[in-house]
Write an enzyme that holds these catalytic residues in place. Sequence first.
Site, PDB file in Angstrom:
ATOM      1  N   VAL A 105      42.104  51.035  37.649  1.00 28.81           N
ATOM      2  CA  VAL A 105      42.583  50.217  36.386  1.00 28.81           C
ATOM      3  C   VAL A 105      43.747  49.618  36.923  1.00 28.81           C
ATOM      4  O   VAL A 105      44.904  50.408  36.966  1.00 28.81           O
ATOM      5  CB  VAL A 105      42.650  50.944  35.220  1.00 28.81           C
ATOM      6  CG1 VAL A 105      43.198  50.072  34.165  1.00 28.81           C
ATOM      7  CG2 VAL A 105      41.200  51.365  34.811  1.00 28.81           C
ATOM      8  N   PRO A 106      44.015  48.491  37.634  1.00 28.94           N
ATOM      9  CA  PRO A 106      45.042  47.992  38.248  1.00 28.94           C
ATOM     10  C   PRO A 106      46.286  47.844  37.642  1.00 28.94           C
ATOM     11  O   PRO A 106      46.973  46.688  37.523  1.00 28.94           O
ATOM     12  CB  PRO A 106      44.750  46.634  39.067  1.00 28.94           C
ATOM     13  CG  PRO A 106      43.678  46.332  38.143  1.00 28.94           C
ATOM     14  CD  PRO A 106      43.065  47.309  37.571  1.00 28.94           C
ATOM     15  N   CYS A 107      47.131  48.876  37.119  1.00 30.77           N
ATOM     16  CA  CYS A 107      48.506  48.525  36.316  1.00 30.77           C
ATOM     17  C   CYS A 107      49.481  48.189  37.072  1.00 30.77           C
ATOM     18  O   CYS A 107      50.509  47.573  36.827  1.00 30.77           O
ATOM     19  CB  CYS A 107      48.813  49.909  35.648  1.00 30.77           C
ATOM     20  SG  CYS A 107      48.851  51.403  36.654  1.00 30.77           S
ATOM     21  N   HIS A 108      49.163  48.356  38.579  1.00 27.90           N
ATOM     22  CA  HIS A 108      50.228  47.840  39.440  1.00 27.90           C
ATOM     23  C   HIS A 108      50.389  46.285  39.687  1.00 27.90           C
ATOM     24  O   HIS A 108      51.184  45.733  39.981  1.00 27.90           O
ATOM     25  CB  HIS A 108      50.104  48.360  40.953  1.00 27.90           C
ATOM     26  CG  HIS A 108      48.789  48.149  41.510  1.00 27.90           C
ATOM     27  ND1 HIS A 108      47.591  48.724  41.159  1.00 27.90           N
ATOM     28  CD2 HIS A 108      48.313  47.201  42.207  1.00 27.90           C
ATOM     29  CE1 HIS A 108      46.532  48.313  41.741  1.00 27.90           C
ATOM     30  NE2 HIS A 108      47.025  47.151  42.665  1.00 27.90           N
TER      31      HIS A 108
END
Length: 178
Positions: free
Chosen positions: A140-143
């Site tokens: 889950v690409p919070c970056h």
Amino acid sequence: MTAKQPQRFHLDRLETPIGTALLVTDDQGFLRALDWSDYEARLHRLLRRHYGDYVLEEASAPKDIVAALTGYFAGDLGQLKTIKWRTNGTPFQRKVWSELHKIRVGKTSSYGAFALRLNVPNAARAVGLANGANPVSVVVPCHRLIGADGSLTGYGGGLARKEWLLAHEGAAFKRPQE
């Protein structure tokens, strides 16, 4: 009245170019958390926050999760979309995480623009807090959330990892001043 049984999860480790990833999975083969060995205390805090009492047993992660993550770190960036994940959280957190999953590889969004995307234009700070509570980082690409000026902002796994992940994905961002 019977006491609620603690959730049972499995813990595996995966060597990556940016450190040892901790993979927490369940009996159904879902990824429940991904964090870094140097942030293991935070992993446990997030698991407690999301699940209450839990038991973490050393066990191999499902082969499809390991293969997908290995493929991603080797350059097959689309592999993240194949990973089955599930997590607890507030309805707002889960809405943020679900929408984060839709940001395409190589793209970024600012917190404010992301709040607009969620139809909560004044909630950039709330988006940031939900982003920081994401237990399934990378997948889950919070970056992919960055500052409005294109600069890197906080990342639970450290800004050096965020920078590496965004560069690996070919995303545009403002590199930190040396």
